[in-house]
Write a protein that holds these residues in place. Structure first.
Motif, PDB file in Angstrom:
ATOM      1  N   ALA A   1      24.628 -15.374 -33.998  1.00  0.00           N
ATOM      2  CA  ALA A   1      24.263 -16.664 -34.599  1.00  0.00           C
ATOM      3  C   ALA A   1      23.096 -16.506 -35.563  1.00  0.00           C
ATOM      4  O   ALA A   1      22.992 -17.246 -36.557  1.00  0.00           O
ATOM      5  CB  ALA A   1      23.917 -17.671 -33.500  1.00  0.00           C
ATOM      6  N   ALA A   2      22.230 -15.534 -35.296  1.00  0.00           N
ATOM      7  CA  ALA A   2      21.072 -15.306 -36.166  1.00  0.00           C
ATOM      8  C   ALA A   2      21.468 -14.790 -37.538  1.00  0.00           C
ATOM      9  O   ALA A   2      20.630 -14.729 -38.449  1.00  0.00           O
ATOM     10  CB  ALA A   2      20.104 -14.335 -35.502  1.00  0.00           C
ATOM     11  N   SER A   3      22.737 -14.423 -37.721  1.00  0.00           N
ATOM     12  CA  SER A   3      23.192 -13.957 -39.040  1.00  0.00           C
ATOM     13  C   SER A   3      23.029 -15.044 -40.095  1.00  0.00           C
ATOM     14  O   SER A   3      22.962 -14.748 -41.290  1.00  0.00           O
ATOM     15  CB  SER A   3      24.653 -13.514 -38.974  1.00  0.00           C
ATOM     16  N   ALA A   4      22.950 -16.306 -39.647  1.00  0.00           N
ATOM     17  CA  ALA A   4      22.737 -17.408 -40.585  1.00  0.00           C
ATOM     18  C   ALA A   4      21.384 -17.301 -41.285  1.00  0.00           C
ATOM     19  O   ALA A   4      21.167 -17.932 -42.324  1.00  0.00           O
ATOM     20  CB  ALA A   4      22.847 -18.743 -39.847  1.00  0.00           C
ATOM     21  N   LEU A   5      20.463 -16.523 -40.692  1.00  0.00           N
ATOM     22  CA  LEU A   5      19.119 -16.386 -41.266  1.00  0.00           C
ATOM     23  C   LEU A   5      19.030 -15.260 -42.285  1.00  0.00           C
ATOM     24  O   LEU A   5      17.987 -15.081 -42.919  1.00  0.00           O
ATOM     25  CB  LEU A   5      18.104 -16.130 -40.148  1.00  0.00           C
ATOM     26  N   SER A   6      20.109 -14.485 -42.414  1.00  0.00           N
ATOM     27  CA  SER A   6      20.106 -13.341 -43.329  1.00  0.00           C
ATOM     28  C   SER A   6      21.071 -13.605 -44.480  1.00  0.00           C
ATOM     29  O   SER A   6      22.189 -14.106 -44.279  1.00  0.00           O
ATOM     30  CB  SER A   6      20.531 -12.084 -42.565  1.00  0.00           C
ATOM     31  N   PRO A   7      20.655 -13.295 -45.707  1.00  0.00           N
ATOM     32  CA  PRO A   7      19.419 -12.617 -46.128  1.00  0.00           C
ATOM     33  C   PRO A   7      18.291 -13.559 -46.507  1.00  0.00           C
ATOM     34  O   PRO A   7      17.254 -13.108 -47.001  1.00  0.00           O
ATOM     35  CB  PRO A   7      19.866 -11.819 -47.345  1.00  0.00           C
ATOM     36  N   GLY A   8      18.464 -14.868 -46.289  1.00  0.00           N
ATOM     37  CA  GLY A   8      17.455 -15.822 -46.715  1.00  0.00           C
ATOM     38  C   GLY A   8      16.096 -15.605 -46.078  1.00  0.00           C
ATOM     39  O   GLY A   8      15.080 -15.449 -46.767  1.00  0.00           O
ATOM     40  N   LEU A   9      16.043 -15.626 -44.728  1.00  0.00           N
ATOM     41  CA  LEU A   9      14.779 -15.483 -44.016  1.00  0.00           C
ATOM     42  C   LEU A   9      14.570 -14.077 -43.458  1.00  0.00           C
ATOM     43  O   LEU A   9      13.445 -13.623 -43.317  1.00  0.00           O
ATOM     44  CB  LEU A   9      14.711 -16.502 -42.866  1.00  0.00           C
ATOM     45  N   LEU A  10      15.661 -13.405 -43.122  1.00  0.00           N
ATOM     46  CA  LEU A  10      15.575 -12.051 -42.588  1.00  0.00           C
ATOM     47  C   LEU A  10      16.280 -11.083 -43.532  1.00  0.00           C
ATOM     48  O   LEU A  10      17.428 -11.323 -43.915  1.00  0.00           O
ATOM     49  CB  LEU A  10      16.229 -11.963 -41.200  1.00  0.00           C
ATOM     50  N   THR A  11      15.608 -10.003 -43.879  1.00  0.00           N
ATOM     51  CA  THR A  11      16.268  -8.980 -44.686  1.00  0.00           C
ATOM     52  C   THR A  11      17.360  -8.316 -43.846  1.00  0.00           C
ATOM     53  O   THR A  11      17.387  -8.448 -42.620  1.00  0.00           O
ATOM     54  CB  THR A  11      15.264  -7.914 -45.140  1.00  0.00           C
ATOM     55  N   SER A  12      18.238  -7.592 -44.510  1.00  0.00           N
ATOM     56  CA  SER A  12      19.343  -6.957 -43.799  1.00  0.00           C
ATOM     57  C   SER A  12      18.875  -6.003 -42.688  1.00  0.00           C
ATOM     58  O   SER A  12      19.379  -6.060 -41.565  1.00  0.00           O
ATOM     59  CB  SER A  12      20.241  -6.213 -44.792  1.00  0.00           C
ATOM     60  N   PRO A  13      17.874  -5.125 -42.952  1.00  0.00           N
ATOM     61  CA  PRO A  13      17.411  -4.250 -41.858  1.00  0.00           C
ATOM     62  C   PRO A  13      16.813  -5.026 -40.689  1.00  0.00           C
ATOM     63  O   PRO A  13      17.017  -4.655 -39.529  1.00  0.00           O
ATOM     64  CB  PRO A  13      16.359  -3.362 -42.535  1.00  0.00           C
ATOM     65  N   LEU A  14      16.088  -6.104 -40.986  1.00  0.00           N
ATOM     66  CA  LEU A  14      15.475  -6.879 -39.904  1.00  0.00           C
ATOM     67  C   LEU A  14      16.537  -7.620 -39.092  1.00  0.00           C
ATOM     68  O   LEU A  14      16.441  -7.706 -37.859  1.00  0.00           O
ATOM     69  CB  LEU A  14      14.461  -7.881 -40.459  1.00  0.00           C
TER      70      LEU A  14
ATOM     71  N   LEU B   1       9.710 -13.262 -38.486  1.00  0.00           N
ATOM     72  CA  LEU B   1      10.332 -12.439 -37.447  1.00  0.00           C
ATOM     73  C   LEU B   1       9.775 -12.796 -36.068  1.00  0.00           C
ATOM     74  O   LEU B   1      10.531 -12.898 -35.092  1.00  0.00           O
ATOM     75  CB  LEU B   1      10.096 -10.963 -37.744  1.00  0.00           C
ATOM     76  N   ALA B   2       8.470 -12.999 -35.986  1.00  0.00           N
ATOM     77  CA  ALA B   2       7.865 -13.395 -34.710  1.00  0.00           C
ATOM     78  C   ALA B   2       8.424 -14.734 -34.245  1.00  0.00           C
ATOM     79  O   ALA B   2       8.704 -14.919 -33.052  1.00  0.00           O
ATOM     80  CB  ALA B   2       6.346 -13.472 -34.849  1.00  0.00           C
ATOM     81  N   GLY B   3       8.617 -15.657 -35.189  1.00  0.00           N
ATOM     82  CA  GLY B   3       9.189 -16.952 -34.833  1.00  0.00           C
ATOM     83  C   GLY B   3      10.610 -16.820 -34.309  1.00  0.00           C
ATOM     84  O   GLY B   3      10.986 -17.488 -33.336  1.00  0.00           O
TER      85      GLY B   3
END
Length: 344
Positions: A99-112, A246-248
């Motif tokens: 589900a966290a894939s929705a945050l990539s690449p906007g908020l999370l880079t691909s490696p993160l 990332l901490a959030g």
């Protein structure tokens, strides 16, 4: 000197109590600070790694000495609890990671994002899950079985999930991890069981000093893990903004799983001690398993950022669960038996 140290200890405890800061939480935060300023490197890091293994072995030896044979068998037979924990570890967590894939690449880079998904595929911790269960006065026998089972299954399940959900091209995980689990966990536990007839009463009588083993081992894990992150420089690979995001993500992920395991265990009719075990065993992710797995499953140039979410999540889970364990312990029924929770 002893009198001075005792007076200083009482003074510090009084100040922390007045500020409403749990001394154990303060100790964890202080350990993180020390590791940030003075991380163990080289020979010192090796020494702390050995010390951590010795502490884990001693911890499981004492658990073996505390538990009667019947209590250990009851823990093994508690299959509903183990299935619940495994579902949280290898079903709920991976679904949240996807589900966290929705945050990539906007908020999370691909490696993160790869790192977030990877941490969701890892097994539970062993040492801290059991130590926090003990502090919180939960079902320690079941925690030992459940956390150990999670790690053993994780040696096979995690690489399979990584192969299914991530493209790594890496080889399988070495079976030496099985030997490590047996030598560090099972052998000391069995030795404690065998020695129980001679040292069991002594362990019960000295429950308060033995708290240092549980809590001291957690502090060792915190220092060793954070030192490793500092030595690798992975805490400096991001700017403050992405690191806060990332901490959030890690905080939300942990909060969702803690709520799901606690609420789900209650709905399934587990008693208080079992609910505590499910919460602590089902919400953790193993840094000890994750770091070596990452070095095998991913290229060396990618490992730094991929393990960063795991390093951060690990610190957050230790701090949050330490506070929760103390809160559970304060709310424990006065009439609750002390046999399994002497270290709490």
């Amino acid at each position: 000197m002893t009198t001075v140290l005792a007076s200083l200890t009482r003074l510090v405890t009084a100040v922390l109590a007045k500020l409403r800061i749990d001394p154990f939480i303060a100790a964890i935060l202080a350990t993180v600070g020390i590791a940030s300023l003075l991380p163990a490197t080289g020979g010192a890091a090796t020494g702390f790694g050995i010390a951590s293994k010795i502490a884990v072995g001693l911890l499981f030896f004492l658990y073996g000495a505390r538990l009667s044979g019947q209590e250990a068998l009851d823990g093994i037979r508690h299959w509903r609890l183990h299935v619940t924990v495994l579902c949280a570890t290898f079903v709920l967590f991976p679904l949240l990671g996807l589900a966290a894939s929705a945050l990539s690449p906007g908020l999370l880079t691909s490696p993160l994002y790869t790192g977030v998904l990877f941490l969701c595929l890892l097994p539970s911790t062993v040492q801290s899950s059991i130590a926090f269960t003990s502090v919180a006065k939960g079902n320690v026998a079941a925690a030992i079985c459940s956390a150990s089972l999670s790690n053993l299954l994780g040696i096979v399940v995690t690489p399979l999930l990584v192969a299914l959900l991530l493209s790594t091209g890496g080889p399988g995980v070495s079976g030496s991890a099985v030997l490590d689990i047996v030598l560090q966990l099972l052998v000391p536990f069995v030795a404690g069981q065998l020695a129980r007839r001679w040292i069991g009463p002594w362990v019960q009588r000295h429950s308060a000093p033995l708290k240092l083993v549980d809590r001291g081992s957690i502090l060792l894990v915190v220092y060793t893990a954070f030192s490793a992150g500092m030595a690798e420089g992975i805490w400096h690979t991001l700017d403050v903004g992405p690191l806060l995001v990332l901490a959030g993500v890690c905080v939300v992920l942990l909060a969702v799983v803690l709520g799901a395991t606690g609420g789900g265990a209650k709905l399934l009719g587990f008693d208080r001690a079992d609910r505590i075990t499910i919460v602590f065993c089902g919400s953790k992710k193993s840094l000890a398993s994750g770091l070596p797995m990452a070095t095998v499953l991913f290229g060396h140039s990618e490992v730094g950022l991929i393990v960063l979410p795991l390093m951060l999540f690990h610190q957050i889970q230790l701090i949050v669960c330490a506070a929760m364990a103390r809160r559970y312990a304060r709310r424990a029924p006065a009439e609750e038996p002390e046999g399994l929770v002497a270290a709490g």
